[in-house]
Scaffold this motif. Structure first.
Motif, PDB file in Angstrom:
ATOM      1  N   UNK A 293     -50.916 -31.343   0.689  1.00 10.40           N
ATOM      2  CA  UNK A 293     -49.792 -31.731   0.109  1.00 10.40           C
ATOM      3  C   UNK A 293     -48.955 -32.407   0.782  1.00 10.40           C
ATOM      4  N   UNK A 294     -48.356 -33.655   0.152  1.00 10.28           N
ATOM      5  CA  UNK A 294     -47.470 -34.556   0.965  1.00 10.28           C
ATOM      6  C   UNK A 294     -46.372 -34.821   0.034  1.00 10.28           C
ATOM      7  N   UNK A 295     -45.218 -34.713   0.704  1.00  7.01           N
ATOM      8  CA  UNK A 295     -43.989 -35.209   0.089  1.00  7.01           C
ATOM      9  C   UNK A 295     -43.754 -36.937   0.123  1.00  7.01           C
ATOM     10  N   UNK A 296     -44.036 -37.541  -1.143  1.00  2.00           N
ATOM     11  CA  UNK A 296     -44.283 -39.048  -1.108  1.00  2.00           C
ATOM     12  C   UNK A 296     -43.044 -39.689  -0.566  1.00  2.00           C
ATOM     13  N   UNK A 297     -41.862 -39.201  -0.750  1.00  2.00           N
ATOM     14  CA  UNK A 297     -40.393 -40.003  -0.213  1.00  2.00           C
ATOM     15  C   UNK A 297     -40.642 -40.018   1.202  1.00  2.00           C
ATOM     16  N   UNK A 298     -41.065 -38.909   2.024  1.00  2.00           N
ATOM     17  CA  UNK A 298     -40.987 -38.718   3.441  1.00  2.00           C
ATOM     18  C   UNK A 298     -42.294 -38.835   3.984  1.00  2.00           C
ATOM     19  N   UNK A 299     -43.208 -38.450   3.457  1.00  2.00           N
ATOM     20  CA  UNK A 299     -44.564 -38.382   4.275  1.00  2.00           C
ATOM     21  C   UNK A 299     -44.711 -37.037   4.721  1.00  2.00           C
ATOM     22  N   UNK A 300     -43.820 -36.288   4.700  1.00  2.00           N
ATOM     23  CA  UNK A 300     -43.720 -34.951   5.049  1.00  2.00           C
ATOM     24  C   UNK A 300     -45.103 -34.007   4.522  1.00  2.00           C
TER      25      UNK A 300
ATOM     26  N   UNK B 288     -53.511 -41.869   0.342  1.00  5.33           N
ATOM     27  CA  UNK B 288     -53.847 -42.751  -0.596  1.00  5.33           C
ATOM     28  C   UNK B 288     -53.163 -42.389  -1.750  1.00  5.33           C
ATOM     29  N   UNK B 289     -53.155 -41.403  -2.398  1.00  4.84           N
ATOM     30  CA  UNK B 289     -52.445 -40.869  -3.573  1.00  4.84           C
ATOM     31  C   UNK B 289     -50.994 -40.908  -3.393  1.00  4.84           C
ATOM     32  N   UNK B 290     -50.488 -40.703  -2.456  1.00  3.90           N
ATOM     33  CA  UNK B 290     -49.038 -40.703  -2.249  1.00  3.90           C
ATOM     34  C   UNK B 290     -48.630 -42.187  -2.007  1.00  3.90           C
ATOM     35  N   UNK B 291     -49.270 -43.060  -1.664  1.00  7.63           N
ATOM     36  CA  UNK B 291     -49.119 -44.456  -1.806  1.00  7.63           C
ATOM     37  C   UNK B 291     -49.005 -44.916  -3.188  1.00  7.63           C
ATOM     38  N   UNK B 292     -49.808 -44.288  -4.079  1.00  9.84           N
ATOM     39  CA  UNK B 292     -49.495 -44.834  -5.421  1.00  9.84           C
ATOM     40  C   UNK B 292     -48.451 -44.108  -6.017  1.00  9.84           C
ATOM     41  N   UNK B 293     -48.136 -42.992  -5.637  1.00 12.63           N
ATOM     42  CA  UNK B 293     -46.773 -42.200  -6.197  1.00 12.63           C
ATOM     43  C   UNK B 293     -45.679 -42.908  -5.573  1.00 12.63           C
ATOM     44  N   UNK B 294     -45.803 -43.685  -4.514  1.00 16.88           N
ATOM     45  CA  UNK B 294     -44.651 -44.734  -3.627  1.00 16.88           C
ATOM     46  C   UNK B 294     -44.656 -45.817  -4.410  1.00 16.88           C
ATOM     47  N   UNK B 295     -45.527 -46.197  -5.506  1.00 22.21           N
ATOM     48  CA  UNK B 295     -45.878 -47.542  -5.917  1.00 22.21           C
ATOM     49  C   UNK B 295     -45.895 -48.719  -4.852  1.00 22.21           C
TER      50      UNK B 295
ATOM     51  N   UNK C 175     -40.171 -40.524 -10.017  1.00 22.23           N
ATOM     52  CA  UNK C 175     -39.739 -39.799  -8.956  1.00 22.23           C
ATOM     53  C   UNK C 175     -40.727 -38.612  -8.241  1.00 22.23           C
ATOM     54  N   UNK C 176     -41.672 -39.059  -7.931  1.00 17.25           N
ATOM     55  CA  UNK C 176     -42.946 -38.040  -7.612  1.00 17.25           C
ATOM     56  C   UNK C 176     -42.125 -37.125  -6.324  1.00 17.25           C
ATOM     57  N   UNK C 177     -42.517 -35.809  -6.486  1.00 20.78           N
ATOM     58  CA  UNK C 177     -41.964 -35.031  -5.584  1.00 20.78           C
ATOM     59  C   UNK C 177     -43.223 -34.295  -4.626  1.00 20.78           C
ATOM     60  N   UNK C 178     -44.307 -34.634  -5.296  1.00 17.87           N
ATOM     61  CA  UNK C 178     -45.538 -33.784  -4.286  1.00 17.87           C
ATOM     62  C   UNK C 178     -46.827 -34.736  -4.891  1.00 17.87           C
ATOM     63  N   UNK C 179     -47.541 -34.952  -3.752  1.00 20.87           N
ATOM     64  CA  UNK C 179     -49.005 -35.416  -4.034  1.00 20.87           C
ATOM     65  C   UNK C 179     -49.941 -34.720  -3.508  1.00 20.87           C
ATOM     66  N   UNK C 180     -51.069 -34.276  -4.100  1.00 23.87           N
ATOM     67  CA  UNK C 180     -52.098 -33.236  -3.296  1.00 23.87           C
ATOM     68  C   UNK C 180     -53.446 -33.880  -3.549  1.00 23.87           C
ATOM     69  N   UNK C 181     -54.215 -33.423  -2.527  1.00 22.62           N
ATOM     70  CA  UNK C 181     -55.615 -33.634  -2.677  1.00 22.62           C
ATOM     71  C   UNK C 181     -56.305 -32.392  -2.301  1.00 22.62           C
ATOM     72  N   UNK C 182     -57.220 -32.139  -3.465  1.00 21.05           N
ATOM     73  CA  UNK C 182     -57.962 -30.754  -3.366  1.00 21.05           C
ATOM     74  C   UNK C 182     -59.512 -31.024  -3.316  1.00 21.05           C
ATOM     75  N   UNK C 183     -60.186 -30.068  -2.526  1.00 17.99           N
ATOM     76  CA  UNK C 183     -61.677 -30.151  -2.328  1.00 17.99           C
ATOM     77  C   UNK C 183     -62.195 -28.461  -2.294  1.00 17.99           C
ATOM     78  N   UNK C 184     -62.783 -28.401  -3.288  1.00 14.10           N
ATOM     79  CA  UNK C 184     -63.656 -26.734  -3.175  1.00 14.10           C
ATOM     80  C   UNK C 184     -65.277 -27.316  -2.827  1.00 14.10           C
TER      81      UNK C 184
END
Length: 632
Positions: free
Chosen positions: A271-278, A464-471, A579-588
Motif C-alpha cells: 500500500x502506497x500513499x500517492x501524494x508522498x510515495x510513502x 504503477x497504480x500510484x502513478x495513475x492515481x497521481x495522474x 484526491x487518492x489517499x491510498x494505492x494498493x497491489x494485492x496478490x494471493x
C-alpha cells in the motif's frame, strides 16, 4: 743461615694494593654502567616504560554506540534495543583456551553451534584483547553459576550489551529486515575503527539500507585492570554517539490488517500513499520471527524456515515476480489512447477469441462466448481480453515497452527499499539475448493481457497504480519518513530520476480512472461485489495469472488442479478516485480469480485506511465530506 728465601711483605702489600685498585676501578665502572642504565630507563626512556607499565594495568576499550530506534508513522516502536547478558572470552588472557572452554561447557549449556561459532570467530582477524562472545542471553541462574567460578576463569566475563529486538517481528520482518552478527565478508568492507566493539550489522531491509544512520559512532574508555585482567575502575571515557532514530511511512495498524487479511494464505500486499510515495504497508505472508536471527538462529529453526514449502523467508512483496495479468490493462489503456492505437469510442466485436489472421491460432477470451461489442470502458470493466489483444497488435511491441517502462516496469523504481527486484519487461532485444529467439506477433498478443514473458513484483504494480492515481506525477516509493534529529531525511534518499508521464491529452487520466471505477461500481464490473455499499468511489482492476499453460482448447477447472498450480489472484487500485489517499497491489498465490479473492482484500484495506484508521489516528487525510462526495 737457614735455607730458603725471606718473606717480602712490602712486595705483597704492593701486589694487594694493585689488585684492590683494579677491583675498585672495575666495581666503579660497573656502578657507572648501572647508573647510566638507570638514567636511560628512568629519564631517557621514561615515557616508553611508563606507557608499557600502564598497558599492564590500563586498557583502552571501545564502547559500541546504541543502535538507533525505528518507529512507524504514528511513533509506534518497531525496532528497539534490549539488554542481554552474554559470556565472553578474551583469548590473550585465558592461557589454555581449550581447558577454559571445557570448564565453561561444564558450567553452562553451550551448544555445538555456539562452540563452532566461537572457534570461527577465534580464527578470524580481530583486534588484540578483543572479547569473543561464546553464549548469549544468559539466565540469572547461569550468571550466578559463572560468578561462583569466576576466580577460576581469567579472561572470562559476563558482559551486558544492547541487542536488537523487534516487538512486532512477524508483522515487520520483511519490511524492516533484521540485524545479525558481523561476518568475515562484512569485516572487509566496514570501517574497523567505527565498528570496534560492535557485534551486529544490518543484514536486510531498512536495517541494511540505513546502516550508516542507525549504527552511530563508537566511543572509548580507559579502564584500570588487575593482574587477571578484570576491570577495577574507569579512568577516562569518551561517550559514543548513538545512532539516529528513524520514522517510517509504514502504519503498523494497516500492516497488521494486511497480515490479517492474508492469514492462512500465501501472498503479498503493498500500500502506497500517492501524494508522498510513502509505503504504508508492505506485507509478505507467511512471515517469520526476525528476533531469531539477531544473535544467531539455530540449525533446526533455520532448517524449518528454509525448507518450508510456504517459503516464509521469501519476501513476496519485493522479490516475488509474477505475471501481472489483467492488472496491467489500465497502464496499457493509457498507452493505447496516448499512442493513438485506440480511441475512447472505438468498439470491437469480441466473439470469445482473437486471431491475427483467419487461419492463425486463436487466443481465447476469459469469457468463452465473448463480450460482443465493447469499447475501452467496457473492456476495462469486464476485463475483455480480446479488446487488449487488438490494442496490443495496433500498438506494437516497441510502443508497449516504451510506455510500460515509463510506469516503472523492468526496473527498481524505489528510493530506499533494499532487495527489490526489477521484474522482466520483455522486448525483442531481451528475447534474443535470453532465449536466442526472434520476437513473434504472438508474444505481443500475450503481453497485451500481462501474460507471456512479463513479470512484475507487487511493489512495481503498486507503484504503477500510484502513478495513475497521481495522474502521471512520479513520486518514487520510499520507507523513510523522517529522522528524529537535526538531520533531514531527504539528504539520505537518492535523487529522483523519473520524469512525469505527460500525455497528449491529460484528460485521458480521468478517462482511465473512470474506467477503473466501473470495475468496482459498474453493473458489469468484475469487482462490483467488492465495491458495493462503499461510501467513497474507488478505482481498481482485477487480474488472474496462470501458473501453468493450458492447451488451446483446454478448459481451466480449479477443482481438478492441485492447489499450488491454481491461478494467482491479483488486484490493483486506489481510493478515493478524487484526491487518492491510498494505492494498493494485492496478490494471493493460487487464490483463483482476482475478483473473488484479491478484490475483497483490497476493499477491506481501503475501508481500514479511509474509514477506521483515519478517525483514530493520523491515517488518512481525507475528510468524511470528501468521501461522501465520492459516492457514485
Amino acid at each position: 743461615m737457614p735455607w730458603g728465601e725471606f718473606k717480602d711483605t712490602a712486595a705483597e702489600r704492593r701486589l694487594f694494593q694493585r689488585r684492590a685498585m683494579v677491583m675498585l676501578v672495575f666495581v666503579f665502572l660497573l656502578l657507572l654502567v648501572l647508573v647510566a642504565r638507570m638514567y636511560q630507563l628512568q629519564v631517557v626512556e621514561h615515557d616508553i616504560y611508563t606507557t608499557l607499565s600502564d598497558k599492564n594495568r590500563v586498557q583502552v576499550q571501545s564502547v559500541p554506540p546504541p543502535r538507533g530506534l525505528v518507529y512507524d508513522r504514528n511513533h509506534v516502536l518497531l525496532a528497539e534495543n534490549r539488554p542481554v547478558f552474554s559470556v565472553t572470552v578474551v583469548p590473550e588472557r585465558v592461557g589454555d583456551i581449550d581447558h577454559a572452554l571445557e570448564q565453561l561447557v561444564g558450567i553452562l549449556d553451550v551448544s555445538d553451534e555456539d562452540l563452532e561459532r566461537f572457534q570461527r570467530r577465534l580464527r578470524e582477524p580481530r583486534r588484540p584483547f578483543q572479547e569473543i562472545p561464546l553464549r548469549y542471553d544468559l539466565t540469572e541462574d547461569e550468571i550466578a553459576r559463572l560468578a561462583v567460578h569466576r576466580h577460576e576463569l581469567p579472561g572470562v566475563e559476563v558482559e551486558a550489551e544492547l541487542v536488537r529486538y523487534y516487538p512486532h517481528s512477524e508483522l515487520t520482518a520483511h519490511a524492516l529486515g533484521f540485524v545479525g552478527r558481523i561476518n568475515r565478508d562484512e569485516l572487509q568492507r566496514i570501517d574497523p575503527v567505527n565498528y570496534a566493539g560492535t557485534n551486529y550489522i544490518g543484514k536486510s531491509g531498512v536495517e541494511r539500507f540505513y546502516e550508516e544512520l542507525l549504527h552511530g559512532k563508537v566511543g572509548y574508555q580507559h579502564v584500570e585492570t588487575n593482574a587477571r585482567g578484570r576491570t577495577l575502575r574507569v579512568l577516562e571515557r569518551e561517550n559514543p554517539v548513538p545512532g539516529e532514530d528513524l520514522q517510517l511511512h509504514i502504519d503498523l495498524r494497516l500492516q497488521s490488517r494486511a497480515h490479517e487479511l492474508l492469514d492462512g494464505r500465501r501472498g503479498a500486499i503493498v500500500a502506497i500513499e500517492p501524494e508522498t510515495g510513502g509505503i504504508l504497508a508492505l506485507a509478505s505472508v507467511p512471515g517469520f520471527d526476525a528476533n531469531k536471527f539477531v544473535t544467531g538462529i539455530s540449525v533446526p529453526d533455520y532448517r524449518d524456515l528454509s525448507e518450508s514449502k510456504d517459503k516464509p523467508l521469501f519476501n513476496r512483496a519485493l522479490r516475488g515476480q509474477y505475471a501481472p495479468a489483467s492488472t496491467i490493462k489500465p497502464m496499457l489503456g493509457i498507452a493505447a489512447l496516448d499512442s493513438g492505437a485506440v480511441t475512447r469510442d472505438l468498439s470491437i466485436w469480441d466473439p470469445g477469441y482473437f486471431q491475427i489472421n483467419s487461419k492463425g491460432r486463436r487466443w481465447r477470451d476469459w469469457k468463452r462466448g465473448g463480450h460482443g461489442w465493447v469499447d475501452l470502458t467496457h473492456a476495462m470493466a469486464q476485463s475483455c481480453d480480446v479488446y487488449y489483444y487488438e490494442a496490443a497488435i495496433e500498438m506494437g511491441i516497441d510502443t508497449m515497452v516504451d510506455y510500460l517502462s515509463r510506469f516503472g516496469f523492468g526496473e527498481d523504481a524505489t528510493l530506499d527499499v533494499a532487495g527489490a527486484l526489477s521484474g522482466i519487461l520483455p522486448s525483442p532485444d531481451w528475447k534474443r539475448a535470453t532465449h536466442s529467439q526472434p520476437w513473434y506477433p504472438g508474444d505481443t498478443v500475450n503481453l497485451g493481457i500481462g501474460q507471456g514473458f512479463m513479470l512484475a513484483t507487487p511493489l512495481q504494480l503498486a507503484t504503477a497504480t500510484a502513478l495513475i492515481a497521481n495522474r502521471g506525477e512520479w513520486v518514487e516509493p520510499r520507507l523513510l519518513k523522517d529522522i528524529q534529529g537535526d538531520r533531514s531525511a531527504e539528504e539520505f534518499l537518492p535523487a529522483e530520476t523519473h520524469e512525469p508521464l505527460q500525455l497528449k491529452d491529460p484528460s485521458d487520466w480521468e478517462f482511465i480512472t473512470d474506467a477503473m471505477a466501473e470495475v468496482m461500481h459498474g453493473s458489469k464490473g468484475t469487482a462490483r461485489a467488492s465495491g458495493r455499499g462503499a461510501s467513497y468511489r474507488m478505482a481498481g482492476k482485477t487480474g488472474t495469472a496462470q501458473v501453468f499453460s493450458l492447451a488451446e482448447d483446454e478448459e481451466y477447472d480449479a477443482e481438478e488442479i492441485k492447489e499450488r498450480l491454481r491461478d494467482h489472484a491479483l488486484f490493483v487500485g486506489f481510493a478515493p478516485t478524487e484526491k487518492p489517499q491510498i494505492a494498493v497491489a494485492v496478490i494471493v498465490e493460487n487464490g483463483g480469480g482476482g475478483s473473488g479473492t484479491a478484490a475483497p482484500v483490497a476493499r477491506a484495506l481501503f475501508d481500514a485506511w479511509l474509514l477506521e484508521l483515519s478517525s483514530s489516528g493520523s491515517g488518512s487525510l481525507v475528510s468524511k465530506a470528501d468521501l461522501q462526495n465520492e459516492v457514485p
